[in-house]
Design a protein around this motif. Structure first.
Motif, mmCIF file in Angstrom:
data_model
loop_
_atom_site.group_PDB
_atom_site.id
_atom_site.type_symbol
_atom_site.label_atom_id
_atom_site.label_comp_id
_atom_site.label_asym_id
_atom_site.label_seq_id
_atom_site.Cartn_x
_atom_site.Cartn_y
_atom_site.Cartn_z
ATOM 1 N N PRO A 11 6.971 -12.887 -19.261
ATOM 2 C CA PRO A 11 6.639 -11.986 -18.151
ATOM 3 C C PRO A 11 7.872 -11.567 -17.386
ATOM 4 O O PRO A 11 8.797 -12.346 -17.197
ATOM 5 N N ALA A 12 7.894 -10.313 -16.922
ATOM 6 C CA ALA A 12 9.011 -9.804 -16.141
ATOM 7 C C ALA A 12 8.997 -10.436 -14.775
ATOM 8 O O ALA A 12 7.977 -10.824 -14.250
ATOM 9 N N GLU A 13 10.167 -10.531 -14.145
ATOM 10 C CA GLU A 13 10.269 -11.159 -12.847
ATOM 11 C C GLU A 13 9.946 -10.193 -11.715
ATOM 12 O O GLU A 13 9.627 -10.588 -10.612
ATOM 13 N N GLN A 14 10.063 -8.889 -11.990
ATOM 14 C CA GLN A 14 9.812 -7.913 -10.943
ATOM 15 C C GLN A 14 8.327 -7.766 -10.694
ATOM 16 O O GLN A 14 7.537 -7.678 -11.614
ATOM 17 N N GLU A 15 7.946 -7.717 -9.432
ATOM 18 C CA GLU A 15 6.535 -7.597 -9.071
ATOM 19 C C GLU A 15 5.917 -6.335 -9.645
ATOM 20 O O GLU A 15 4.814 -6.334 -10.150
ATOM 21 N N GLY A 16 6.652 -5.229 -9.535
ATOM 22 C CA GLY A 16 6.079 -3.946 -9.922
ATOM 23 C C GLY A 16 5.772 -3.854 -11.387
ATOM 24 O O GLY A 16 4.904 -3.108 -11.812
ATOM 25 N N GLU A 17 6.496 -4.621 -12.213
ATOM 26 C CA GLU A 17 6.292 -4.509 -13.654
ATOM 27 C C GLU A 17 5.017 -5.164 -14.105
ATOM 28 O O GLU A 17 4.609 -5.018 -15.247
ATOM 29 N N LEU A 18 4.384 -5.931 -13.209
ATOM 30 C CA LEU A 18 3.180 -6.631 -13.608
ATOM 31 C C LEU A 18 1.930 -6.015 -13.002
ATOM 32 O O LEU A 18 0.881 -6.622 -12.969
ATOM 33 N N ALA A 19 2.090 -4.819 -12.445
ATOM 34 C CA ALA A 19 0.916 -4.134 -11.906
ATOM 35 C C ALA A 19 -0.063 -3.849 -13.017
ATOM 36 O O ALA A 19 0.303 -3.377 -14.069
ATOM 37 N N MET A 20 -1.316 -4.135 -12.769
ATOM 38 C CA MET A 20 -2.301 -4.023 -13.829
ATOM 39 C C MET A 20 -3.319 -2.942 -13.505
ATOM 40 O O MET A 20 -3.098 -2.079 -12.674
ATOM 41 N N GLY A 21 -4.519 -3.042 -14.139
ATOM 42 C CA GLY A 21 -5.547 -2.021 -14.000
ATOM 43 C C GLY A 21 -6.186 -2.054 -12.634
ATOM 44 O O GLY A 21 -5.921 -2.900 -11.802
ATOM 45 N N VAL A 22 -7.116 -1.108 -12.419
ATOM 46 C CA VAL A 22 -7.670 -0.908 -11.090
ATOM 47 C C VAL A 22 -8.660 -1.988 -10.731
ATOM 48 O O VAL A 22 -8.493 -2.710 -9.780
ATOM 49 N N GLY A 23 -9.722 -2.136 -11.453
ATOM 50 C CA GLY A 23 -10.767 -3.072 -11.088
ATOM 51 C C GLY A 23 -10.943 -4.131 -12.134
ATOM 52 O O GLY A 23 -10.231 -4.193 -13.103
ATOM 53 N N ARG A 24 -11.930 -4.969 -11.946
ATOM 54 C CA ARG A 24 -12.229 -6.002 -12.917
ATOM 55 C C ARG A 24 -13.479 -5.591 -13.675
ATOM 56 O O ARG A 24 -14.524 -5.400 -13.099
ATOM 57 N N SER A 25 -13.340 -5.452 -14.957
ATOM 58 C CA SER A 25 -14.477 -5.047 -15.771
ATOM 59 C C SER A 25 -15.230 -6.268 -16.245
ATOM 60 O O SER A 25 -14.636 -7.271 -16.579
ATOM 61 N N GLU A 26 -16.504 -6.183 -16.307
ATOM 62 C CA GLU A 26 -17.314 -7.282 -16.811
ATOM 63 C C GLU A 26 -17.845 -6.963 -18.202
ATOM 64 O O GLU A 26 -18.829 -7.507 -18.636
ATOM 65 N N THR A 199 1.337 -15.890 -16.523
ATOM 66 C CA THR A 199 1.914 -15.375 -15.285
ATOM 67 C C THR A 199 1.172 -15.909 -14.070
ATOM 68 O O THR A 199 1.778 -16.231 -13.043
ATOM 69 N N LEU A 200 -0.148 -15.997 -14.166
ATOM 70 C CA LEU A 200 -0.951 -16.529 -13.067
ATOM 71 C C LEU A 200 -0.577 -17.978 -12.777
ATOM 72 O O LEU A 200 -0.388 -18.361 -11.608
ATOM 73 N N MET A 201 -0.460 -18.792 -13.815
ATOM 74 C CA MET A 201 -0.071 -20.192 -13.619
ATOM 75 C C MET A 201 1.332 -20.286 -13.046
ATOM 76 O O MET A 201 1.612 -21.130 -12.183
ATOM 77 N N HIS A 202 2.230 -19.425 -13.528
ATOM 78 C CA HIS A 202 3.624 -19.419 -13.071
ATOM 79 C C HIS A 202 3.702 -19.123 -11.571
ATOM 80 O O HIS A 202 4.389 -19.816 -10.819
#
Length: 229
Positions: A11-26, A199-202
């Motif tokens: 995973p990249a260290e920069q915050e912006g590089e880990l921006a993900m999708g809009v919502g959570r799909s079920e 990344t979440l655990m990190h």
């Protein structure tokens, strides 16, 4: 057992590089009125998601906290232990344990480090993150097609399905990728999801682990043993 190395992307260290999708799909490869009704009910109970990073926004943090509370209730109500055996490893030296504090990658590359970190995650009711990561690593080593497909299905049911009490926290984009890959599964079907959980655990669990009594007591205990010998 030989050390299991993380073979996915780092995973990249920069915050912006880990921006993900809009919502959570079920969405999941399950269908029918019962499942659709469940999806509708769960979505209606969750706060609306924001358009920022999956690991930083208030709604995503709410979802993760809610999962921990739900798993705590399940554990207390059922009073059952369904935790597989820890990885076989030798007793870590004081030097090894000190390396765990240098980087999350060094911790995750060490079997003893993974066991201790997993024990910490269990106290936070988020052990499923490590179990999912380990299952993905095991899947990458599977060469037999039939066995691989069975493992893919098992991982999906255990950690991706919204019906599972061990469901891990993934954003909409990653879930959509998984659903597409499930049509033609491979050993890397969950690669994007594994990176997101890594990344979440990190970012979420690792800092608390380093300041936890579990890590400090182990580190100080080995330090005293070394000085006395």
């Amino acid at each position: 057992m030989t050390d299991m190395l993380y073979t996915g992307p780092i995973p990249a260290e920069q915050e912006g590089e880990l921006a993900m999708g809009v919502g959570r799909s079920e969405t999941a490869p399950l269908s029918g009125p019962a499942v659709q009704g469940l999806n509708t009910t769960q979505n209606s109970q969750r706060p609306s998601t924001c358009c920022f990073c999956w690991c930083c926004c208030c709604s995503c943090s709410w979802n993760e906290d809610e999962r921990r509370r739900r798993r705590k209730r399940i554990s207390q109500d059922n009073k059952m232990e369904s935790i597989p055996n820890c990885e076989a490893c030798t007793k870590p030296s004081i030097e090894e344990m000190q390396l765990w504090a240098q980087s999350f990658d060094k911790l995750m590359r060490n079997p003893a480090g993974r066991n201790v970190f997993r024990e910490f995650l269990r106290t936070e009711y988020s052990e499923e993150n490590m179990l999912f990561w380990l299952a993905c690593e095991d899947l990458k080593q599977e060469m037999n097609k039939k066995s691989m497909e069975e493992k893919v299905r098992s991982i999906y049911e255990d950690y991706i399905s919204i019906l599972s009490p061990k469901e891990v926290s993934l954003d909409a984009r990653v879930r959509e990728v998984i659903n597409r890959k499930m049509q033609d599964p491979t050993p890397r079907t969950f690669e994007d999801a594994q990176l997101q959980i890594y990344t979440l655990m990190h970012r979420d669990s690792y800092p608390r682990f380093l300041s936890s009594s579990i890590y400090k007591s182990l580190l100080h205990g080995n330090s005293r043993s070394s000085s006395e010998s």
